[in-house]
Write an enzyme that holds these catalytic residues in place. Structure first.
Site, mmCIF file in Angstrom:
data_model
loop_
_atom_site.group_PDB
_atom_site.id
_atom_site.type_symbol
_atom_site.label_atom_id
_atom_site.label_comp_id
_atom_site.label_asym_id
_atom_site.label_seq_id
_atom_site.Cartn_x
_atom_site.Cartn_y
_atom_site.Cartn_z
ATOM 1 C CD GLU A 227 -2.761 1.181 -0.312
ATOM 2 O OE1 GLU A 227 -2.182 1.671 -1.295
ATOM 3 O OE2 GLU A 227 -3.904 0.693 -0.378
ATOM 4 C CG ASP A 304 -6.736 2.565 -4.224
ATOM 5 O OD1 ASP A 304 -6.504 1.679 -5.078
ATOM 6 O OD2 ASP A 304 -6.147 3.669 -4.220
#
Length: 510
Positions: A227, A304
Site C-alpha cells: 500500500e 483501493d
C-alpha cells in the site's frame, strides 16, 4: 508434524513417476510444511490432491444461467470441456473463483472503492471465460484474463493475516501479459476497498509500474504491494536485485512477518526459484514496521480498487504462517510438474496471413454491407462488384501476423488497410479506428484480434479482441466497435449481439 525436505521430494517424485497431478498439490505441500493454505484459488486445477469440488463458476449471456466447473478428477485439471459445452454459441463470464481451502474465501466481482470500476454501480468487470486458454499436462484449461477494469475481491475473508501476523502467498501468472497500470495484484488488502495507509496491504504485484519502486532493466517485475508503495527490497525505490521477467509462465512468491519479508520468483514451466529479497521491512518510509494488514483478498486490482492494470492469473494460494524456503521450493516443483503450456487462441475457419479479405455483415437487413473505413472511422458500407475501386480498396484488409507477439504465437492476427499501408484496425475507447502503427506496446495489443467460430450460422467468423476478450467486432448504427454481450455502453446492447458480431470472411474486393 512437519514433513522433511526429503519426504517432500519423495512425494513430488511419485507425482512425476505416475504422470499425475494428484500425489500432492501446492496446498498439501504448504500444510506439510506447517503453513496451511487459508485460501486457494485456481481456474486451471485442484490445489489439493483430494479436492474435487468447485473451481469456478461461469455465467452465459444467452439466458443468464450459471454452471460450476470442477476438476476432471480429484486433484486434477479443470474440466474445460464442460465450460465449452455450456458456453457454445454464446459468451460466458467468470463470476466466482472458489476457495478450495474450505474457508469459503471465494472471489467475486469487486465492488467500488477509492476508485469505481466500469460496470454497473461502479463494480469492476468480470473476466471473460475464454481469454486465457492453456494446457496442463496436455489437458486444456482456462486462466483468468484480467483486462483493465476487471477485478475480483473478498472483503470478508476468514483466516487471513491481520496486523503484523505472518503469511505467505504464491501465484502463477502469464509473464507476457502486463502493463504499467496500478495494480495487478493478488493477496492481502483493505477490507473497505479504500487506501487506509502504508502497510495495510501485502499482495503480489506483477507489471512495469515505476511510480514507486522498480527493479533492474525495463521490467516486468514481481514486487510487493504494501500500500502506497510497490517494493522489491528494503528501499522503497530502485532495487537492483529484482530482475526483469521474460518467462511465459511465472511463479511469484511473497511472504511477510514481523520486520521480515521475502520476494521470490521463477519460471513456472521449468527450473527452481530465485530469491530476489530476504530481509527487514522498508526503512525509508513509515508505516511498514509493524504492518497493519487487514485481511481482504484481491485479484487483478489495487487495494483501493485501482483498475488500470492487466495480467493473467492461473492459480494461487495464501497461507497461515511464514513458509520456509524448502516448502516453497517443493511448491515450485509441483507447479513445474503440472506442465503449463500455451495453446491456440482461435477457432473456426482459419484466416491466412498474407491474404486479402473483406468482411460482410450477417445481420438481416444489413447484409449487403461490408467493413470499410472513412478516414480513421471503421464503419460498414454497401459494397458490390460494381462499386468504385476506391470503395473496394477501403473495404479490403490484408491479414497480418498479430502485432502482439504473445497472441500471434497462438493464432491471433492484425488487419492492415489495403488503401493505407502501415495503418491497422485497432480499438480505442472501444471504437474501432484505422490508425498508423506507432510501434507501441499498447497499439500492438489494441490491434491484435483472435478469430473464432461465428456465433450465428450465417457467418464464418466472429473477431475477438485479444486484450479485451469479452469484446468482439460489432456493427452498431453502421459504425464498428469492440462490444461485449450486454454492458454499460449503448453498443454493448444484448439485442442482436449474436448476429451483429458474426461476419462472412470472403476474398477481398481489392
Amino acid at each position: 508434524m512437519t514433513m522433511s525436505r526429503s519426504s517432500r521430494s519423495s512425494v513430488l517424485a511419485l507425482a512425476l513417476a505416475t504422470g499425475s497431478l494428484v500425489a500432492a498439490g501446492p496446498c498439501d505441500i504448504y500444510s506439510s510444511g506447517g503453513t496451511p493454505c487459508i485460501a486457494a484459488h485456481s481456474t486451471t486445477r485442484a490445489l489439493y490432491s483430494s479436492y474435487n469440488g468447485p473451481l469456478y463458476q461461469v455465467q452465459r449471456a444467452s439466458d443468464g444461467t450459471t454452471t460450476t466447473i470442477t476438476p476432471l478428477s480429484a486433484g486434477g485439471v479443470a474440466d474445460a470441456s464442460a465450460q465449452d459445452a455450456f458456453c457454445e454459441n454464446t459468451t460466458c463470464l467468470i463470476t466466482i473463483i472458489y476457495d478450495q481451502s474450505g474457508n469459503g474465501n471465494d472471489l467475486t466481482q469487486a465492488p467500488p472503492g477509492g476508485f469505481n470500476g466500469p460496470d454497473v454501480g461502479g463494480y469492476d468487470n468480470l473476466a471473460g471465460a475464454i481469454g486465457a486458454p492453456v494446457t496442463l499436462n496436455g489437458k486444456k484449461a482456462y486462466g483468468v484474463f484480467v483486462s483493465p477494469g476487471t477485478g475480483y475481491r473478498n472483503n470478508e475473508a476468514i483466516g487471513t493475516a491481520t496486523g503484523d501476523e505472518p503469511e505467505g502467498m504464491y501465484a502463477v501468472l502469464d509473464g507476457t501479459h502486463y502493463n504499467d497500470g496500478c495494480c495487478f495484484d493478488y493477496g492481502n488488502a483493505e477490507t473497505s476497498s479504500l487506501d487506509t495507509g502504508n502497510g495495510h496491504m501485502e499482495a503480489i504485484y506483477y507489471g512495469t509500474n515505476t511510480a514507486w519502486g522498480y527493479g533492474a532493466g525495463n521490467g516486468p517485475w514481481i514486487m510487493a504491494d504494501l500500500e502506497n508503495g510497490l517494493f522489491s527490497g528494503q528501499s522503497s525505490d530502485y532495487n537492483a536485485g529484482d530482475p526483469s521477467i521474460s518467462y511465459r509462465f511465472v511463479t511469484a512468491i511473497l511472504k511477510g512477518g514481523p520486520n521480515l519479508w521475502a520476494l521470490r520468483g521463477g519460471n513456472a514451466a521449468s527450473g527452481s526459484l530465485s530469491t530476489y529479497y530476504n530481509g527487514i521491512r522498508p526503512t525509508d518510509a513509515s508505516g511498514y514496521n509493524p504492518m497493519s494488514k487487514e485481511g481482504a483478498i484481491i485479484l487483478g486490482i489495487g487495494g483501493d480498487n485501482s483498475v488500470s492494470a492487466q495480467g493473467t492469473f492461473y492459480e494461487g494460494a495464501m497461507t497461515d504462517g511464514y513458509p520456509d524456503d524448502a516448502t516453497e521450493n517443493s511448491v515450485q516443483a509441483d507447479i513445474v510438474a503440472a506442465k503449463y503450456a500455451t495453446t491456440s487462441l482461435i477457432s473456426g475457419p482459419a484466416l491466412t496471413v498474407g491474404d486479402t479479405v473483406s468482411l460482410k455483415v450477417t445481420t438481416s437487413g444489413y447484409d449487403t454491407r461490408y467493413i470499410a473505413h472513412t478516414g480513421s472511422t471503421i464503419n460498414t458500407q454497401v459494397v458490390s462488384s460494381s462499386s468504385s475501386s476506391t470503395l473496394k480498396q477501403q473495404a479490403s484488409w490484408t491479414v497480418r501476423t498479430g502485432l502482439a507477439s504473445t497472441a500471434a504465437a497462438n493464432g491471433c492476427v492484425s488487419f492492415e488497410s489495403v488503401d493505407t499501408p502501415g495503418s491497422y484496425i485497432r480499438h480505442s475507447n472501444f471504437a474501432l479506428l484505422l490508425n498508423a502503427n506507432d510501434g507501441t506496446k499498447l497499439f500492438s495489443e489494441d490491434a491484435t484480434f483472435c478469430p473464432q467460430d461465428s456465433f450465428n450460422d450465417d457467418g464464418t467468423n466472429s473477431i475477438r479482441s485479444w486484450n479485451y476478450p469479452t469484446r468482439y467486432w460489432r456493427h452498431y448504427e453502421n459504425v464498428l466497435y469492440v462490444a461485449s454481450n450486454g454492458g454499460v455502453n449503448t453498443f454493448d446492447a444484448a439485442t442482436a449481439f449474436t448476429d451483429d458480431v458474426s461476419w462472412v470472411v470472403a476474398d477481398g474486393f481489392a
